[in-house]
Design a protein around this motif. Structure first.
Motif, PDB file in Angstrom:
ATOM      1  N   ALA A 164     -14.080  -3.676  -7.165  1.00 48.40           N
ATOM      2  CA  ALA A 164     -12.761  -4.340  -7.068  1.00 48.40           C
ATOM      3  C   ALA A 164     -11.859  -3.397  -6.742  1.00 48.40           C
ATOM      4  O   ALA A 164     -11.040  -3.653  -6.092  1.00 48.40           O
ATOM      5  CB  ALA A 164     -12.714  -5.050  -8.698  1.00 48.40           C
ATOM      6  N   GLN A 165     -11.902  -2.372  -7.213  1.00 46.07           N
ATOM      7  CA  GLN A 165     -10.573  -1.247  -7.120  1.00 46.07           C
ATOM      8  C   GLN A 165     -10.812  -1.004  -5.238  1.00 46.07           C
ATOM      9  O   GLN A 165      -9.565  -0.956  -5.011  1.00 46.07           O
ATOM     10  CB  GLN A 165     -11.077   0.098  -7.652  1.00 46.07           C
ATOM     11  CG  GLN A 165     -10.028   1.055  -7.690  1.00 46.07           C
ATOM     12  CD  GLN A 165     -10.321   2.294  -8.354  1.00 46.07           C
ATOM     13  OE1 GLN A 165     -11.693   2.718  -8.595  1.00 46.07           O
ATOM     14  NE2 GLN A 165      -9.433   3.121  -8.770  1.00 46.07           N
ATOM     15  N   GLY A 166     -11.988  -0.926  -4.768  1.00 47.75           N
ATOM     16  CA  GLY A 166     -12.034  -0.703  -3.379  1.00 47.75           C
ATOM     17  C   GLY A 166     -11.425  -1.924  -2.623  1.00 47.75           C
ATOM     18  O   GLY A 166     -10.543  -1.547  -1.639  1.00 47.75           O
ATOM     19  N   ARG A 167     -11.617  -3.238  -3.080  1.00 43.93           N
ATOM     20  CA  ARG A 167     -10.992  -4.158  -2.422  1.00 43.93           C
ATOM     21  C   ARG A 167      -9.361  -4.149  -2.642  1.00 43.93           C
ATOM     22  O   ARG A 167      -8.827  -4.553  -1.455  1.00 43.93           O
ATOM     23  CB  ARG A 167     -11.689  -5.558  -2.734  1.00 43.93           C
ATOM     24  CG  ARG A 167     -13.201  -5.950  -2.244  1.00 43.93           C
ATOM     25  CD  ARG A 167     -13.406  -7.325  -2.744  1.00 43.93           C
ATOM     26  NE  ARG A 167     -13.421  -7.705  -4.080  1.00 43.93           N
ATOM     27  CZ  ARG A 167     -14.614  -7.431  -4.589  1.00 43.93           C
ATOM     28  NH1 ARG A 167     -15.499  -6.705  -4.269  1.00 43.93           N
ATOM     29  NH2 ARG A 167     -14.575  -7.680  -6.022  1.00 43.93           N
ATOM     30  N   ALA A 168      -9.000  -3.869  -3.662  1.00 43.75           N
ATOM     31  CA  ALA A 168      -7.625  -3.688  -3.907  1.00 43.75           C
ATOM     32  C   ALA A 168      -6.968  -2.895  -3.057  1.00 43.75           C
ATOM     33  O   ALA A 168      -5.921  -2.950  -2.441  1.00 43.75           O
ATOM     34  CB  ALA A 168      -7.439  -3.584  -5.536  1.00 43.75           C
ATOM     35  N   GLN A 169      -7.588  -1.782  -2.892  1.00 42.68           N
ATOM     36  CA  GLN A 169      -7.077  -0.483  -2.182  1.00 42.68           C
ATOM     37  C   GLN A 169      -6.962  -0.886  -0.532  1.00 42.68           C
ATOM     38  O   GLN A 169      -5.909  -0.663  -0.103  1.00 42.68           O
ATOM     39  CB  GLN A 169      -7.892   0.783  -2.209  1.00 42.68           C
ATOM     40  CG  GLN A 169      -7.730   1.398  -3.445  1.00 42.68           C
ATOM     41  CD  GLN A 169      -8.706   2.361  -3.670  1.00 42.68           C
ATOM     42  OE1 GLN A 169      -9.645   2.469  -3.119  1.00 42.68           O
ATOM     43  NE2 GLN A 169      -8.452   3.390  -4.992  1.00 42.68           N
ATOM     44  N   GLN A 170      -7.809  -1.611  -0.168  1.00 43.42           N
ATOM     45  CA  GLN A 170      -8.073  -2.215   1.526  1.00 43.42           C
ATOM     46  C   GLN A 170      -6.773  -3.028   1.260  1.00 43.42           C
ATOM     47  O   GLN A 170      -6.126  -3.119   2.293  1.00 43.42           O
ATOM     48  CB  GLN A 170      -9.233  -2.465   1.590  1.00 43.42           C
ATOM     49  CG  GLN A 170     -10.480  -1.701   1.588  1.00 43.42           C
ATOM     50  CD  GLN A 170     -11.715  -2.312   2.095  1.00 43.42           C
ATOM     51  OE1 GLN A 170     -12.025  -3.362   1.548  1.00 43.42           O
ATOM     52  NE2 GLN A 170     -12.480  -1.534   2.779  1.00 43.42           N
ATOM     53  N   ALA A 171      -6.838  -3.978   0.464  1.00 46.31           N
ATOM     54  CA  ALA A 171      -5.808  -5.146   0.482  1.00 46.31           C
ATOM     55  C   ALA A 171      -4.311  -4.524   0.508  1.00 46.31           C
ATOM     56  O   ALA A 171      -3.338  -4.984   1.303  1.00 46.31           O
ATOM     57  CB  ALA A 171      -5.821  -6.031  -0.692  1.00 46.31           C
ATOM     58  N   ARG A 172      -4.068  -3.650  -0.222  1.00 50.30           N
ATOM     59  CA  ARG A 172      -2.673  -2.866  -0.403  1.00 50.30           C
ATOM     60  C   ARG A 172      -2.491  -2.120   0.993  1.00 50.30           C
ATOM     61  O   ARG A 172      -1.382  -2.239   1.583  1.00 50.30           O
ATOM     62  CB  ARG A 172      -2.398  -2.136  -1.236  1.00 50.30           C
ATOM     63  CG  ARG A 172      -2.669  -2.772  -2.891  1.00 50.30           C
ATOM     64  CD  ARG A 172      -2.547  -1.536  -3.977  1.00 50.30           C
ATOM     65  NE  ARG A 172      -1.405  -0.692  -3.742  1.00 50.30           N
ATOM     66  CZ  ARG A 172      -0.479  -0.164  -4.686  1.00 50.30           C
ATOM     67  NH1 ARG A 172      -0.711  -0.703  -5.770  1.00 50.30           N
ATOM     68  NH2 ARG A 172       0.484   0.554  -4.142  1.00 50.30           N
ATOM     69  N   LYS A 173      -3.498  -1.400   1.704  1.00 49.75           N
ATOM     70  CA  LYS A 173      -3.247  -0.875   2.775  1.00 49.75           C
ATOM     71  C   LYS A 173      -2.915  -1.854   3.906  1.00 49.75           C
ATOM     72  O   LYS A 173      -2.035  -1.437   4.757  1.00 49.75           O
ATOM     73  CB  LYS A 173      -4.475   0.019   3.055  1.00 49.75           C
ATOM     74  CG  LYS A 173      -4.399   0.942   4.453  1.00 49.75           C
ATOM     75  CD  LYS A 173      -3.146   1.670   4.456  1.00 49.75           C
ATOM     76  CE  LYS A 173      -2.989   2.893   5.499  1.00 49.75           C
ATOM     77  NZ  LYS A 173      -1.932   3.626   5.507  1.00 49.75           N
ATOM     78  N   LEU A 174      -3.684  -2.941   3.897  1.00 53.86           N
ATOM     79  CA  LEU A 174      -3.483  -3.924   5.034  1.00 53.86           C
ATOM     80  C   LEU A 174      -1.999  -4.537   4.882  1.00 53.86           C
ATOM     81  O   LEU A 174      -1.365  -4.803   5.633  1.00 53.86           O
ATOM     82  CB  LEU A 174      -4.591  -4.987   4.833  1.00 53.86           C
ATOM     83  CG  LEU A 174      -4.485  -6.064   5.945  1.00 53.86           C
ATOM     84  CD1 LEU A 174      -4.786  -5.402   7.287  1.00 53.86           C
ATOM     85  CD2 LEU A 174      -5.540  -7.133   5.631  1.00 53.86           C
ATOM     86  N   MET A 175      -1.709  -4.761   3.458  1.00 56.63           N
ATOM     87  CA  MET A 175      -0.267  -5.387   3.428  1.00 56.63           C
ATOM     88  C   MET A 175       0.836  -4.349   3.850  1.00 56.63           C
ATOM     89  O   MET A 175       1.810  -4.534   4.371  1.00 56.63           O
ATOM     90  CB  MET A 175      -0.132  -5.508   1.988  1.00 56.63           C
ATOM     91  CG  MET A 175       1.213  -6.151   1.377  1.00 56.63           C
ATOM     92  SD  MET A 175       1.449  -7.778   2.269  1.00 56.63           S
ATOM     93  CE  MET A 175       3.163  -7.913   2.154  1.00 56.63           C
TER      94      MET A 175
END
Length: 78
Positions: free
Chosen positions: A53-64
């Protein structure tokens, strides 16, 4: 698999932004909402799921970040 060039991704984002600004703004609002949901999911994840979940959140924040920092390209026509 080829390595992703962040600059190239930003260029595509800028072209998208220039092509249809209202659609791009809608895309950013949806991406922001999704990023928020994914980030909140980290707080609700079980111990077994927390790292994913933390990895997905980090990826989402970078994409944003990549899409929200896209700048408009200069017009090709004078």
């Amino acid at each position: 698999m080829a390595k992703v060039n962040i600059k190239e991704l930003q260029d595509v984002a800028a072209r998208f932004k220039n092509y249809d600004p209202p659609l791009y703004d809608k895309f950013l609002r949806l991406l922001d909402a999704w990023t928020f949901e994914v980030t909140v999911a980290v707080t609700e994840a079980s111990a077994a799921e927390i790292l994913q979940a933390q990895g997905r959140a980090q990826q989402a924040r970078k994409l944003m970040q990549i899409f929200s920092e896209a700048t408009e390209l200069p017009s090709a026509t004078p």
